[in-house]
Design a protein around this motif. Structure first.
Motif, PDB file in Angstrom:
ATOM      1  N   LYS A   1       1.288   4.533  -2.651  1.00 18.74           N
ATOM      2  CA  LYS A   1       1.332   5.960  -2.359  1.00 18.74           C
ATOM      3  C   LYS A   1       2.614   6.599  -2.875  1.00 18.74           C
TER       4      LYS A   1
ATOM      5  N   ILE B   1       0.835  -1.198   0.000  1.00 21.56           N
ATOM      6  CA  ILE B   1       0.000   0.000   0.000  1.00 21.56           C
ATOM      7  C   ILE B   1       0.872   1.250   0.000  1.00 21.56           C
TER       8      ILE B   1
ATOM      9  N   PRO C   1     -12.960   9.064  -5.352  1.00 23.94           N
ATOM     10  CA  PRO C   1     -11.684   9.739  -5.073  1.00 23.94           C
ATOM     11  C   PRO C   1     -10.623   9.256  -6.053  1.00 23.94           C
TER      12      PRO C   1
ATOM     13  N   PRO D   1      -3.772   7.604  -6.253  1.00 20.91           N
ATOM     14  CA  PRO D   1      -2.567   8.418  -6.056  1.00 20.91           C
ATOM     15  C   PRO D   1      -1.933   8.823  -7.387  1.00 20.91           C
TER      16      PRO D   1
ATOM     17  N   LEU E   1      -4.284   3.862   7.027  1.00 23.68           N
ATOM     18  CA  LEU E   1      -3.423   3.534   5.882  1.00 23.68           C
ATOM     19  C   LEU E   1      -3.272   4.731   4.950  1.00 23.68           C
ATOM     20  N   GLU E   2      -4.050   5.748   5.196  1.00 26.23           N
ATOM     21  CA  GLU E   2      -4.080   6.922   4.319  1.00 26.23           C
ATOM     22  C   GLU E   2      -4.323   6.502   2.879  1.00 26.23           C
ATOM     23  N   THR E   3      -5.218   5.571   2.703  1.00 25.73           N
ATOM     24  CA  THR E   3      -5.477   5.022   1.380  1.00 25.73           C
ATOM     25  C   THR E   3      -6.953   4.658   1.258  1.00 25.73           C
ATOM     26  N   ARG E   4      -7.539   5.034   0.165  1.00 21.08           N
ATOM     27  CA  ARG E   4      -8.909   4.639  -0.085  1.00 21.08           C
ATOM     28  C   ARG E   4      -8.930   3.180  -0.496  1.00 21.08           C
TER      29      ARG E   4
END
Lengths: 294, 294
Positions: A88, A84, A279, A282, B45-48
């Motif tokens: 990012k 993950i 959304p 990244p 996780l700062e993730t969608r």
DNA sequence: CTTACCATATAACCACCTCTTATATCCATT
DNA sequence: AATGGATATAAGAGGTGGTTATATGGTAAG
């Protein structure tokens, strides 16, 4: 099945330390908390996992076996989290964009090149089509962002303009004398015109504008690509409606020249569209930043 | 690292269902709880991880990747739990016992045979030695339970008697006339005696008992095993001190006969010992149940 | 075009659970 | 015998995860 997976993390640390108080330090918790957690886990599994000794704890056979599995499991999850993080970082992932043919060649190509150099491990997927078709792809989730000619009016989309473009008419040598002086829109309409197909956004825009001036056009040629339109003008097949920014090479070299119009066609924009409801990934976010920063 | 592993279980179920409310049903929770959990995970996780749609949710690329790892991890843990259950079923694991030689042959062998037939996949580890040596093995954790001659006095041990045994003296044909009538302990001591080694628990017990009656023995033979003692009696080398229960074959067939004593040697017990401080393994527990049920 | 239904999001609240502090206990070592 | 280090136990407090109630949005059907 054990209800609290969190107990397994504690179990794992205790197993490595062979000590409740040691694990407590590592986990920034107190020893009784560890003690209770392990007791709870043992109760739920109905199995003694550790033998308590005066100098710490040791794994039972059962505990030892379980630890192997739990340890692997937690490692797996950590690897997943690292993946993950790579998303990012933009070291993995993909950028899926939809873009009009003309735009892709003259506007987007350099941007894509820079983006690819910066993030070489990202996969790129590029779809071409008309504005309408691209918006459909966007809504069906096949692409993340669409770069197309504005205006696009759709309440479900975020639309950000990123470059102004100008529609203009150009001609080759043969028409030089004829068009030496400015002409009006009505005069223009009587010349042999070269346009894109009626379905194209650019064509519609100019056609609609001229109609608003009371001028109806009926082009001699309706072609499938901007390149073709330019080439037809160059070989003097007529007066071509083109985007000035995408024809600059020919204009600067004098191969083509712009019609002097009495009145200006308002500028349009190229814009980038994305779904409000989804959304951005990244990769898409980063690419969009590049586009609108210009 | 994500603090709450529990969130991953929820994530996993949601990923399979592609629906918050569906996952809520499966987990016997409410939809808002799922919604909040996933949001918390996404925040950490700062993730969608999911795209929300009107008819449920779909995994993002990131979520999809993560799910692979998390799913495997949770499966691993479940397998580990199944292994633990197998331990409790006694389909895996091992039984480690320490047992005196004599006892192992005459008393424990049938029990072990039955146990092995009942739980064939359990590994058996059997240590032999004197009572003292076995207790050492028990305390050092090399065996789980010890079956030995009582008395064993040790505050760290649980001791349960499981069979009464009787010390007796036996002889062969040659002594038949001589021992046709009951004799006293003093008379006995004057006969040629066959005993186990002085270190053996059985020998000590009888010797101590006789000493308490004011009788000191000095055996002609001190042998290493009960079998040998019995055989020496059979070939008429003297009067052998044996355990009646382990000599029954010879006594019933008349090959050997018991000395009629004026006075009885109190019975002893065979007992099973385990550490108070260490809970028994499932296998040991089961075997101990078998032993003391007799 | 409007309504109804089904999905997720948000807000507020409450109870339980987990962790903490304090203390006990056991064992080993000096 | 006393001390130190380990786990166990008890009790209390705070936070978190869950609930209910409600909002919002989008699709499908009437």
């Amino acid at each position: 099945m054990v209800s609290k997976l969190d107990l397994y993390r504690i179990f794992c640390i205790v197993g490595k330390n062979e000590s409740f108080s040691g694990a407590a330090k590592e986990l920034f918790m107190t020893q009784p908390a560890i003690s209770q957690s392990i007791m709870q886990l043992e109760k739920e599994l109905e199995t003694r996992l550790f033998n308590r000794t005066p100098k710490g704890v040791t794994l039972t056979n059962e505990g030892s076996l379980l630890l192997e599995y739990v340890n692997s499991a937690i490692n797996l999850i950590e690897i997943g989290e690292e993946k993950i993080a790579e998303f990012k970082n933009l070291t993995i992932g993909e950028l899926r964009i939809g873009v009009g043919d003309t735009i892709s060649k003259y506007f987007l190509l350099p941007q894509l090149e820079a983006f690819r150099n910066r993030y070489p491990s990202l996969k790129l997927k590029i779809e071409n089509g008309t504005t309408d078709a691209l918006i459909s792809l966007l809504k069906s989730g096949e692409v993340d962002i669409v770069v197309c000619n504005l205006p696009v009016v759709d309440d479900a989309l975020n639309v950000r303009p990123c470059m102004d473009i100008h529609d203009t008419f150009v001609y080759g040598d043969k028409y030089r004398k004829l068009l030496a002086r400015p002409i009006g829109f009505h005069e223009l309409a009587k010349l042999p015109l070269i346009f894109l197909e009626p379905s194209s956004n650019s064509r519609k825009y100019v056609e609609d504008f001229l109609l608003s001036k009371g001028v109806k056009i009926s082009p001699e040629f309706e072609l499938g690509s901007h390149d073709l339109v330019v080439e037809f003008a160059r070989i003097n097949m007529g007066i071509a409606c083109v985007t000035r920014e995408f024809t600059e090479d020919y204009l600067e070299s004098g191969v083509l020249q712009e019609v002097q119009l009495k009145g200006e066609i308002p500028r349009r924009s190229i814009g980038v569209c994305s779904l409000k409801s989804v959304p951005l990934s990244p990769a898409s976010t980063r690419f969009l930043e590049l586009l609108v920063r210009e």
